[in-house]
Structures are given as structure tokens and as C-alpha cells.
Design an enzyme around this catalytic site. Structure first.
Site, PDB file in Angstrom:
ATOM      1  N   ARG A   1       4.713 -10.211  -9.970  1.00  0.00           N
ATOM      2  CA  ARG A   1       5.594  -9.293 -10.712  1.00  0.00           C
ATOM      3  C   ARG A   1       4.989  -7.911 -10.958  1.00  0.00           C
ATOM      4  O   ARG A   1       5.395  -7.184 -11.865  1.00  0.00           O
ATOM      5  CB  ARG A   1       6.039  -9.930 -12.037  1.00  0.00           C
TER       6      ARG A   1
ATOM      7  N   LYS B   1       7.764   5.464  -3.714  1.00  0.00           N
ATOM      8  CA  LYS B   1       8.742   4.750  -2.896  1.00  0.00           C
ATOM      9  C   LYS B   1       8.017   3.742  -2.008  1.00  0.00           C
ATOM     10  O   LYS B   1       7.126   4.106  -1.252  1.00  0.00           O
ATOM     11  CB  LYS B   1       9.556   5.716  -2.034  1.00  0.00           C
TER      12      LYS B   1
ATOM     13  N   GLU C   1       7.594  17.108   8.363  1.00  0.00           N
ATOM     14  CA  GLU C   1       7.775  17.011   6.908  1.00  0.00           C
ATOM     15  C   GLU C   1       7.298  18.282   6.208  1.00  0.00           C
ATOM     16  O   GLU C   1       7.871  18.695   5.204  1.00  0.00           O
ATOM     17  CB  GLU C   1       7.032  15.796   6.357  1.00  0.00           C
TER      18      GLU C   1
ATOM     19  N   LYS D   1       6.089  18.231  -3.902  1.00  0.00           N
ATOM     20  CA  LYS D   1       6.522  16.836  -4.037  1.00  0.00           C
ATOM     21  C   LYS D   1       6.253  16.309  -5.443  1.00  0.00           C
ATOM     22  O   LYS D   1       7.112  15.648  -6.052  1.00  0.00           O
ATOM     23  CB  LYS D   1       5.794  15.973  -2.992  1.00  0.00           C
TER      24      LYS D   1
ATOM     25  N   GLU E   1      15.330   9.460  -8.322  1.00  0.00           N
ATOM     26  CA  GLU E   1      16.249  10.086  -7.370  1.00  0.00           C
ATOM     27  C   GLU E   1      17.702  10.062  -7.863  1.00  0.00           C
ATOM     28  O   GLU E   1      18.628   9.697  -7.143  1.00  0.00           O
ATOM     29  CB  GLU E   1      16.153   9.408  -5.995  1.00  0.00           C
TER      30      GLU E   1
ATOM     31  N   ARG F   1      15.520  14.924  -6.896  1.00  0.00           N
ATOM     32  CA  ARG F   1      14.707  14.316  -5.844  1.00  0.00           C
ATOM     33  C   ARG F   1      15.501  14.079  -4.556  1.00  0.00           C
ATOM     34  O   ARG F   1      14.917  13.966  -3.470  1.00  0.00           O
ATOM     35  CB  ARG F   1      14.102  12.992  -6.345  1.00  0.00           C
TER      36      ARG F   1
ATOM     37  N   ASN G   1      15.526  14.427   0.818  1.00  0.00           N
ATOM     38  CA  ASN G   1      16.139  13.725   1.946  1.00  0.00           C
ATOM     39  C   ASN G   1      16.714  14.671   2.992  1.00  0.00           C
ATOM     40  O   ASN G   1      17.387  14.228   3.928  1.00  0.00           O
ATOM     41  CB  ASN G   1      17.252  12.793   1.438  1.00  0.00           C
TER      42      ASN G   1
ATOM     43  N   HIS H   1      16.799  13.635   6.583  1.00  0.00           N
ATOM     44  CA  HIS H   1      16.529  12.200   6.651  1.00  0.00           C
ATOM     45  C   HIS H   1      17.760  11.359   6.978  1.00  0.00           C
ATOM     46  O   HIS H   1      17.627  10.284   7.556  1.00  0.00           O
ATOM     47  CB  HIS H   1      15.922  11.710   5.332  1.00  0.00           C
TER      48      HIS H   1
ATOM     49  N   HIS I   1      16.758   9.171   9.892  1.00  0.00           N
ATOM     50  CA  HIS I   1      16.568   7.722   9.816  1.00  0.00           C
ATOM     51  C   HIS I   1      17.388   7.004  10.894  1.00  0.00           C
ATOM     52  O   HIS I   1      16.929   6.015  11.482  1.00  0.00           O
ATOM     53  CB  HIS I   1      16.972   7.207   8.439  1.00  0.00           C
TER      54      HIS I   1
ATOM     55  N   HIS J   1       8.274   9.253  12.351  1.00  0.00           N
ATOM     56  CA  HIS J   1       9.176   9.606  11.251  1.00  0.00           C
ATOM     57  C   HIS J   1       9.377  11.110  11.128  1.00  0.00           C
ATOM     58  O   HIS J   1      10.510  11.599  11.038  1.00  0.00           O
ATOM     59  CB  HIS J   1       8.638   9.034   9.936  1.00  0.00           C
TER      60      HIS J   1
END
Length: 356
Positions: free
Chosen positions: A121, A143, A185, A224, A234, A238, A242, A245, A249, A262
Site C-alpha cells: 500500500r 506520474k 520534450e 515542470k 492535473e 498541469r 500534455n 502528447h 501517445h 517517447h
């Protein structure tokens, strides 16, 4: 040593940046050592280059440390590898007080962070990113995720590390494709947040061999960290991270994570987003051309065989979709963003034509 704080109240942490930092990490981590079990999660090549020395130095100052070696490639971001890693941790005696050190690129960091967020956990973890892209992006902000057949990062959490250690010397062992991925990026940060930085990056890319990596990393990390500190989950700001992205993606998933990196996919996605921004009359032709001219300084993969219908299908299954509609981050100028709730399908398909 440059330290940048991600300010999240009781979950705040420092990002330390310095060439040669790897050798100082054991001493820095000593304050976190309470006699618990530590695990270094990395890959075989990185273990031989850097991990063995790190483990030896930690053991010399009484760290109880074991290692887990992951397979190479993006394929490690899977439920199967997640389960295997958790069971390995159990077999070497990890409990809810154990700590993970992740040494690697974005895939290693994403998987290890997801393991940390769920094992018993939740246990603490520390990031040592070894790729340009991981240094400026995936190691910061918490993330974590694994992929599914239906798309990238479908299963994941937001779970912050205890610290991030960035040593630009790692870049010396990277191939050109990995560095190129980081450039993608890096351009994004200027495009969404800082016009002056964008202009600097564009100029620096005219002579990549003299690119000021440490300075550029610090600039990107500041952006960032600032964005994550203001919007960890987000829910608003935030989202602008993206940019590129949504389509990026889909391109990654379409071609396979081994063929296209990426940051390369994000760069292609930014071209599409720039095209759509201009098509929607948000972005001037001059600004769009500036974006395109900078992105074209990268040696991006050939996508002449791209299938527009398949890409659109993958976009619609994106994890950011809501009731079948996907948010798009567009530009109103270099350094300024505009989030729109949906984009006409023909705009997306037309944007993909420019990648052929």
C-alpha cells in the site's frame, strides 16, 4: 549543486542537479537510512555501468541493499513485469518500511514508481533518471504507470518520490536517438511556457554538439516543478504538459514503443497540434512556422506509412478522453497555450498528413 523544490506541503521534495552527482548520492541518502531493506531497480547495462558501484558504496555505509534487474525496453511497463517485480521484492524480504531506488530511463522510473505506490500500500522511492527525457520530464511530478494493449499509461497512480537526483554525466553514455527524444520534450517546455527559452533551444539546436545540457535541464526542471507544485493532480494547469502528447501517445502505440521513442512521438504530436492550432485560427502562421522549423532540426523517424484511421481510433481511447471527447492542448502563441474540449476528426486527419 543546484536544488529545485517541488512544493507539495508534507510531500515536498528536492530535485538535485549536478554533474558527478552519482558519487555523492550514498552520502545524501544516509539520512534516509533507518536500517530498512533497500532495493535498486534498474536494467542490466545500467547495472554494469553505474549500479554496481552505487550498490557497493551504499553497502560500505551499512545499507541493506539488494537489486532487481529488469529486461530492456519499454515492454517492462506491463502488468506482467509489475507482478514479477512485486513478487521478487517479497522474496528478498521487502516490507512496508522498505525503500526503492530507481536507476534508469522513463520506463524504469514509471514501473518502479508504480511498484512503490502499490507495494504494501505504498513505500518510499528515490529517482535517479539516466536519460535526457527522464531527467526533464518523467522523473518529476509523481506520474507512475504501466501500459496496456489499448494504450500507453492506462494503469497508474500519482505518487511522489522522496528525492530526484539528476547527474548530466549520464548523457555521455546515451545514443543519439535517446538524446533526440529528450530534445522533443525540451522543445515542449519552451513552446508551452517560455518563449525566450524556446528561442534559446532553437538556437542551441543549430549546433547540438555544444548544447548546454546542464543549463537546459535546470531550465526545464524549474518549469515542470513549478507547474506540478501548482497542480499536482492535473485538474487544470498541469494539463498543458500534455502538449503534443494526445497524438504523440497514439503514434507511439501505433508504431510500437521500441521503434519510436517517447520524445520523438511527442515532437511529431507537437507538429500536429501546431497545425491544428493554426487551422483553428488560434496560432499565427508565423508562430506555427517557428514551431515547425525548430522541430525539423530534430532527426525524427520516418512516418510516411502512418494510418490516419488507426491513429484516430487510438486517440479516442486515450486515458484523457471524457465521454468520447479528448482534450487537446493547443497554442495561441509560442509560450502560450489554449485547452480545447474537442477537435474535429478531419482536423486531426489533416494534421497527420503533414507527417507523411
Amino acid at each position: 549543486m543546484k536544488k529545485i523544490k517541488v512544493a507539495l506541503k508534507d510531500r515536498s521534495y528536492d530535485i538535485s542537479i549536478e554533474s558527478g552527482l552519482l558519487n555523492k548520492i550514498p552520502k545524501i541518502l544516509k539520512v534516509f537510512n533507518r536500517g530498512q531493506k533497500w532495493v535498486l531497480i534498474t536494467q542490466e547495462k545500467l547495472m554494469s555501468l553505474y549500479g554496481e558501484g552505487l550498490v557497493q558504496n551504499l553497502a560500505l555505509i551499512n545499507f541493506d541493499i539488494s537489486t532487481i534487474i529488469l529486461p530492456d525496453g519499454e515492454s517492462i511497463k506491463s502488468i506482467k513485469e509489475f507482478e514479477r517485480t512485486c513478487l521478487k521484492m517479497l522474496s528478498i524480504g521487502c516490507d512496508r518500511y522498505s525503500s526503492i531506488i530507481t536507476l534508469g530511463g522513463g520506463a524504469v522510473g514509471d514501473l518502479s514508481g508504480f511498484v512503490a505506490s502499490t507495494y504494501m500500500r505504498g513505500i518510499e522511492y528515490f529517482q535517479i533518471p539516466t536519460t535526457f527525457l527522464a531527467m526533464i520530464d518523467s522523473s518529476i511530478g509523481g506520474k507512475t504507470a504501466v501500459n496496456a494493449n489499448e494504450g500507453k499509461n492506462i494503469i497508474g497512480t500519482i505518487y511522489q518520490p522522496k528525492s530526484v537526483f539528476i547527474d548530466p554525466n549520464f548523457l555521455k553514455s546515451l545514443d543519439k536517438k535517446e538524446v533526440n527524444s529528450g530534445f522533443g520534450e525540451m522543445i515542449k517546455y519552451g513552446a508551452i511556457w517560455d518563449k525566450d527559452l524556446f528561442e534559446k533551444i532553437s538556437t542551441w539546436l543549430d549546433n547540438p554538439s555544444s548544447f548546454p545540457f546542464e543549463k537546459a535541464i535546470i531550465d526545464a526542471v524549474k518549469i515542470k516543478s513549478d507547474i506540478v507544485s501548482k497542480d499536482e493532480k492535473e485538474k487544470g494547469l498541469r494539463t498543458i504538459l500534455n502538449f503534443g502528447h494526445t497524438i504523440g501517445h497514439a503514434i507511439e502505440s501505433y508504431y510500437g514503443y521500441e521503434r519510436i521513442k517517447h520524445g520523438e512521438a511527442v515532437a511529431l504530436g507537437m507538429k500536429c497540434a501546431g497545425f491544428i492550432s493554426n487551422r483553428k485560427r488560434l496560432l499565427s502562421l508565423n508562430a506555427k512556422n517557428k514551431l515547425f522549423n525548430t522541430l525539423e532540426k530534430l532527426n525524427l523517424p520516418n512516418t510516411s506509412d502512418i494510418n490516419k484511421k488507426e491513429i484516430v481510433k487510438k486517440i479516442k481511447s486515450d486515458k484523457k478522453s471524457k465521454k468520447g471527447k479528448v482534450k487537446f492542448v493547443l497554442l495561441s502563441d509560442i509560450g502560450k497555450t489554449k485547452i480545447v474540449s474537442s477537435v474535429p476528426q478531419n482536423f486531426i486527419e489533416d494534421s497527420l498528413e503533414i507527417l507523411k
